[in-house]
Design an enzyme around this catalytic site. Structure first.
Site, short mmCIF file in Angstrom:
data_model
loop_
_atom_site.label_atom_id
_atom_site.label_comp_id
_atom_site.label_asym_id
_atom_site.label_seq_id
_atom_site.Cartn_x
_atom_site.Cartn_y
_atom_site.Cartn_z
N ARG A 1 -96.04 24.89 12.76
CA ARG A 1 -97.41 24.66 13.23
C ARG A 1 -97.33 23.72 14.43
O ARG A 1 -97.13 22.52 14.27
CB ARG A 1 -98.19 24.00 12.08
CG ARG A 1 -99.69 23.96 12.25
CD ARG A 1 -100.31 22.95 11.30
NE ARG A 1 -100.12 21.60 11.79
CZ ARG A 1 -99.99 20.51 11.03
NH1 ARG A 1 -100.02 20.60 9.73
NH2 ARG A 1 -99.82 19.31 11.59
N TYR B 1 -97.85 11.32 11.78
CA TYR B 1 -96.89 11.59 10.70
C TYR B 1 -95.69 12.46 11.11
O TYR B 1 -94.83 12.72 10.29
CB TYR B 1 -97.61 12.22 9.48
CG TYR B 1 -98.40 13.48 9.81
CD1 TYR B 1 -97.77 14.72 9.91
CD2 TYR B 1 -99.78 13.43 10.03
CE1 TYR B 1 -98.49 15.87 10.20
CE2 TYR B 1 -100.50 14.57 10.32
CZ TYR B 1 -99.85 15.78 10.40
OH TYR B 1 -100.57 16.92 10.70
N HIS C 1 -103.01 19.91 12.20
CA HIS C 1 -103.48 20.78 11.11
C HIS C 1 -104.80 21.48 11.48
O HIS C 1 -104.93 22.69 11.35
CB HIS C 1 -103.67 19.95 9.84
CG HIS C 1 -104.31 20.68 8.73
ND1 HIS C 1 -103.69 21.70 8.06
CD2 HIS C 1 -105.56 20.57 8.19
CE1 HIS C 1 -104.51 22.20 7.14
NE2 HIS C 1 -105.65 21.53 7.20
C1 TPP Z 1 -107.65 23.31 -3.45
C2 TPP Z 1 -107.61 22.52 -2.17
N1 TPP Z 1 -106.97 21.34 -2.15
C3 TPP Z 1 -106.90 20.65 -0.99
C4 TPP Z 1 -107.50 21.11 0.15
C5 TPP Z 1 -107.39 20.33 1.46
N2 TPP Z 1 -106.44 21.03 2.32
C6 TPP Z 1 -106.85 21.89 3.28
S1 TPP Z 1 -105.59 22.61 4.07
C7 TPP Z 1 -104.44 21.77 3.17
C8 TPP Z 1 -102.98 21.97 3.42
C9 TPP Z 1 -102.51 23.36 3.22
O1 TPP Z 1 -101.21 23.49 3.72
P1 TPP Z 1 -100.46 24.88 3.76
O2 TPP Z 1 -100.72 25.63 2.49
O3 TPP Z 1 -99.06 24.63 4.12
O4 TPP Z 1 -101.21 25.69 4.92
P2 TPP Z 1 -101.29 25.36 6.49
O5 TPP Z 1 -102.56 24.57 6.67
O6 TPP Z 1 -100.09 24.59 6.86
O7 TPP Z 1 -101.39 26.67 7.17
C10 TPP Z 1 -105.07 20.94 2.25
C11 TPP Z 1 -104.36 20.06 1.32
C12 TPP Z 1 -108.18 22.34 0.07
N3 TPP Z 1 -108.77 22.91 1.14
N4 TPP Z 1 -108.19 23.04 -1.09
#
Ligand code: TPP
Ligand code: MG
Length: 365
Positions: free
Chosen positions: A260, A273, A264
């Site tokens: 990425r 970080y 985020h």
């Molecule tokens: C159930 C839930 N827990 C926490 C969040 C907050 N949150 C949004 S995106 C994210 C990280 C997800 O990371 P990843 O699965 O690696 O996907 P990426 O964003 O890197 O594409 C989190 C913790 C959420 N949206 N839903």
């Protein structure tokens, strides 16, 4: 000492790769891919257009036109490769970052922005696109995808479901439950994990002690690791995985190893970080540069082609900008629409109460 019996990092086989980081074509007998030069050019074109769209959306957010944006920067090959492997029989469940997959499903980018501008709850017709709307609940759509696939199985449909999620999502109960159901029911699902190394500020090593693709083995189905910055490899592996699922052989997990490049979302400051060196290392593996080098060095595309694609990207950005700004605000009462398929007495009462509340202000002015 008790050991896992798993290979150590040094014995781990390399990910599937058909284009090396210098843009040279390499063969992998397990993953043959025979594309015309035109098809190869169109993969590059798609990557350029979704990158341009993504950059425009980020700018629109910065200018206050969108509430939030989750950038796909760096993940173009992983998304276009998988998106282009799909056909009309298939259905996609994705998270919030798969604008490139939606693009391949024919979703208008201006329409995608409705969700991020807050003017629409769902911004495209899932049945027309063969793709459900964005899912923000991490991993929440994985059981939906498996349920849909089990329905297809029972209807005798011959398509498969592609479920896209990130590395962080593999730690969610929903994803693990989806793996179990898909495995024991032999559901036609391809779990497509874009391992972009980060789940907001949590690095991959906080999600897993084994390569993610190996998770599949514990659930009883195959797992494959592919170079997620190599659009040809992503296409070949996604095609193979979808064919496997469509044939009735059950689910597959694909781990596309990518990065990425952006924060985020537009609400995040990634410099807090992760190091600039890490970002630079991955920038050197840019999926678009790799494909462009391949097309140029093999004579599959000339300078005119690249100019045309850049012009097309500029026109797309202008259309997206104009379309976004022109998107009408819905009336405030639209929040009550489409909650249920039909009327609901509690919701009707709330709508009435809210309308009366709003009317007070109209009288005051
Ligand atoms: C159930 C839930 N827990 C926490 C969040 C907050 N949150 C949004 S995106 C994210 C990280 C997800 O990371 P990843 O699965 O690696 O996907 P990426 O964003 O890197 O594409 C989190 C913790 C959420 N949206 N839903
Ligand atoms: Mg991630």
């Amino acid at each position: 000492m008790i050991t896992t019996g798993l290979p150590g990092p040094a014995d781990e086989p390399p990910p599937v790769r058909l284009l090396d980081p210098e843009g040279r074509r390499v063969e992998d007998p397990r993953w043959p891919l025979d594309l015309s030069a035109e098809e190869e050019r169109s993969l590059y074109r798609d990557m350029v257009l979704v990158r341009r769209f993504d950059a425009e959306a980020t700018t629109l957010q910065r200018q206050g036109e969108l509430g939030l944006w989750a950038s796909l920067l760096g993940q173009e090959a992983a998304q276009i490769g998988a998106g282009r492997a799909l056909d009309l029989r298939d259905f996609v469940f994705s998270s919030y970052r798969e604008h490139g997959v939606a693009w391949c499903r024919g979703v208008d980018p201006v329409g995608m922005l409705g969700f991020w501008r807050g003017t629409a709850h769902g911004c495209w017709d899932p049945y027309r696109a063969g793709m459900a709307n964005y899912q923000v609940v991490v991993g929440g759509h994985a059981p939906h995808g498996v349920g849909y696939a089990m329905g297809m199985q029972r209807d005798g449909a011959d398509g498969a479901v592609l479920v896209c999620f990130g590395d962080g999502a593999t730690s969610q109960g929903d994803v693990n439950e989806a793996f179990t159901f898909a495995s024991v029911y032999g559901a036609p699902v391809v779990f497509y994990c874009q391992n972009n190394q980060w789940a907001i500020s949590e690095p991959l090593e906080r999600q897993t002690r084994v390569p993610l693709y190996r998770r599949a083995l514990g659930f009883g189905f195959p797992g494959i690791r592919v170079d997620g910055n190599d659009v040809l490899a992503c296409l070949a592996v996604a095609r193979g995985a979808l064919e496997h699922a469509r044939s009735g052989a059950g689910p597959v997990l694909v781990e596309a190893v990518t990065y990425r490049m952006a924060p985020h979302t537009t609400s995040d400051d990634a410099t807090r970080y992760r190091s600039g060196e890490e970002v630079e290392d991955w920038a050197a593996q840019d999926p678009l540069v790799r494909m462009r080098t391949y097309l140029e060095t093999t004579g599959r595309a000339d300078a005119g082609f690249f100019t045309e694609v850049d012009e097309e990207a500029g026109a797309l950005a202008a259309r997206v900008r104009g379309g976004c700004r022109a998107m009408p605000d819905p009336p405030a009462t639209a929040i009550f629409d489409h909650v249920y398929a039909g009327p609901h007495p509690l919701l009707d009462a709330q709508r009435e109460e809210f309308t009366a509340f709003q009317t007070q202000f109209e009288d005051a002015s």
